[in-house]
Motif scaffolding. Structure first.
Motif, mmCIF file in Angstrom:
data_model
loop_
_atom_site.group_PDB
_atom_site.id
_atom_site.type_symbol
_atom_site.label_atom_id
_atom_site.label_comp_id
_atom_site.label_asym_id
_atom_site.label_seq_id
_atom_site.Cartn_x
_atom_site.Cartn_y
_atom_site.Cartn_z
ATOM 1 N N TRP A 78 0.948 -0.811 0.202
ATOM 2 C CA TRP A 78 -0.158 0.011 0.260
ATOM 3 C C TRP A 78 1.277 1.339 0.145
ATOM 4 C CZ3 TRP A 78 -3.686 -1.997 4.546
ATOM 5 C CH2 TRP A 78 -4.513 -3.143 4.114
ATOM 6 N N LYS A 114 -1.597 -5.833 2.802
ATOM 7 C CA LYS A 114 -1.673 -6.840 3.271
ATOM 8 C C LYS A 114 -1.343 -7.888 2.300
ATOM 9 C CE LYS A 114 -6.535 -8.790 2.890
ATOM 10 N NZ LYS A 114 -8.256 -8.053 2.525
ATOM 11 N N VAL A 123 -2.651 -7.173 8.312
ATOM 12 C CA VAL A 123 -1.754 -6.356 7.440
ATOM 13 C C VAL A 123 -0.723 -5.770 8.460
ATOM 14 C CG1 VAL A 123 -1.834 -3.557 7.321
ATOM 15 C CG2 VAL A 123 -4.356 -4.985 7.570
ATOM 16 N N LYS A 150 -6.909 1.375 7.921
ATOM 17 C CA LYS A 150 -7.514 0.020 7.267
ATOM 18 C C LYS A 150 -7.688 -0.985 7.526
ATOM 19 C CE LYS A 150 -5.355 2.164 2.862
ATOM 20 N NZ LYS A 150 -4.447 1.812 1.647
ATOM 21 N N ALA A 151 -6.602 -1.311 8.807
ATOM 22 C CA ALA A 151 -6.915 -2.967 9.829
ATOM 23 C C ALA A 151 -8.090 -3.301 9.973
ATOM 24 C CB ALA A 151 -5.473 -2.941 10.096
ATOM 25 N N LYS A 152 -8.374 -1.327 10.730
ATOM 26 C CA LYS A 152 -10.013 -1.136 11.753
ATOM 27 C C LYS A 152 -10.591 -1.527 10.372
ATOM 28 C CE LYS A 152 -12.122 2.189 14.387
ATOM 29 N NZ LYS A 152 -13.394 2.340 12.999
ATOM 30 N N GLU A 153 -10.992 -1.018 9.761
ATOM 31 C CA GLU A 153 -11.915 -1.141 8.496
ATOM 32 C C GLU A 153 -12.391 -2.403 8.165
ATOM 33 O OE1 GLU A 153 -11.169 1.648 5.630
ATOM 34 O OE2 GLU A 153 -11.181 3.403 6.607
ATOM 35 N N SER A 154 -11.006 -3.239 8.419
ATOM 36 C CA SER A 154 -11.489 -4.988 7.848
ATOM 37 C C SER A 154 -11.477 -5.531 8.438
ATOM 38 C CB SER A 154 -10.668 -5.425 6.752
ATOM 39 O OG SER A 154 -9.965 -4.004 5.454
ATOM 40 N N SER A 155 -11.037 -5.001 9.938
ATOM 41 C CA SER A 155 -11.183 -6.135 10.856
ATOM 42 C C SER A 155 -10.171 -7.351 11.059
ATOM 43 C CB SER A 155 -12.935 -6.885 11.089
ATOM 44 O OG SER A 155 -13.997 -6.155 11.505
ATOM 45 N N LEU A 156 -9.467 -6.344 10.899
ATOM 46 C CA LEU A 156 -7.458 -8.011 10.670
ATOM 47 C C LEU A 156 -6.978 -7.061 11.624
ATOM 48 C CD1 LEU A 156 -7.134 -7.902 6.091
ATOM 49 C CD2 LEU A 156 -8.362 -9.013 7.986
ATOM 50 N N ALA A 285 -9.959 -14.621 9.884
ATOM 51 C CA ALA A 285 -9.628 -13.442 9.538
ATOM 52 C C ALA A 285 -9.372 -13.781 7.660
ATOM 53 C CB ALA A 285 -8.793 -12.409 9.959
ATOM 54 N N SER A 286 -10.497 -12.465 7.232
ATOM 55 C CA SER A 286 -10.096 -12.848 5.922
ATOM 56 C C SER A 286 -10.487 -10.989 5.257
ATOM 57 C CB SER A 286 -10.877 -13.439 4.844
ATOM 58 O OG SER A 286 -12.373 -13.233 5.445
#
Length: 286
Positions: A78, A114, A123, A150-156, A285-286
């Protein structure tokens, strides 16, 4: 006559110095900074830049680390094109940045993106001490904050490998502001239930050690890593006491409760994979 034969000086055509240098290819050997033993460079690289003799952990570039940690062909980088400006018009700063770009192939001192570890989408951010000694400028802080968001938004889960000399002086207060920006991003990430793993490598110092490097859910380090805020000499002059020989090493920090574990680089992927499996039930997690 026999005595004269052995005492007779033999004449050999001298080998030009330039030809002699060509007989030994440059970069084929590497000296361990720990035990001082010399190894073939490829042997050291095969062992992830960990000395086979004494276990000393040498510097590792960001892309090599990511390649070792992530499942094959899963990593997507990224914000690769983000570059630093010279907001304070600091003398020769832009020239030094360009020199590091050519030397390292990086645009800044951190790589984010990612990928997957043992099938668990993750992430990751990996700092690289080859670029301005891994110092934290506005772009380094911005890339790390974006990765966390981005990790927060994607729950990663979010994993960061730190290697830094601290805040970047050429950017002054803008650099110091990254401490609060990244810390706030981590706080929001934590409140959302996100998992953060911080791995401190040599060196992790200054503003980086005092902000995002030290506030993970798991705080790990590689053996022998230098971890601390101020330098040893400054602390000794301030408190007027002599510090222990192992002061600010990863082992010292572990002994005094600042780390959860010191992990050999050769075991790092397995350890991270185990933690992710525990938290994400074998790859949900995906």
């Amino acid at each position: 006559m026999l005595k004269d034969f052995f005492n007779k000086k033999k004449k050999y055509a001298p080998i030009p110095r330039e030809e002699a240098k060509q007989d030994v290819p440059q970069g084929i050997m590497q000296k361990c900074m720990g035990c001082q033993k010399i190894f073939y460079r490829k042997e050291m690289e095969k062992n992830l830049n960990v000395c086979p003799q004494c276990g000393h952990h040498h510097q590792m570039d960001s892309y090599t680390r990511i390649e070792h940690l992530m499942d094959p062909n899963t990593f997507v980088e990224w914000d690769k094109g983000m570059t630093t400006k010279n907001p304070l018009d600091f003398p020769d700063y832009e020239e030094k940045l360009e020199k590091d770009r050519k030397k390292t192939g990086l645009n800044e001192a951190v790589v984010t993106g990612k990928g997957a570890i043992n099938g668990v989408a993750t992430v990751i951010a990996v700092m690289d001490a080859r670029f301005r000694m891994g110092s934290m400028g506005s772009v380094v802080g911005e890339k790390i904050a974006r990765a966390i968001e981005k990790a927060k938004e994607s729950s990663l889960p979010f994993i960061i490998f730190t290697a830094s000399g601290g805040a970047r002086m050429q950017e002054g207060m803008l650099s110091l502001m990254q401490m609060s920006k990244t810390s706030v991003a981590i706080e929001r990430f934590s409140r959302s239930g996100g998992l953060m793993i911080s791995v401190m490598t040599n060196p992790t110092t200054g503003g980086v050690s005092a902000s995002f490097a030290s506030i993970g859910d798991y705080n790990f380090a590689e053996p022998g890593a230098l971890i601390g805020f101020a330098g040893r000499r400054i602390i000794e002059q301030t408190i007027r006491e002599e510090l222990p020989d192992d002061f600010q090493t990863a082992e010292f920090q572990l002994e005094h409760g600042q780390l959860d574990k010191v992990i050999n680089r050769l075991e790092m992927r397995d350890m991270l994979g185990t933690i992710l499996d525990i938290h994400y039930e074998g790859g949900n997690a995906s």
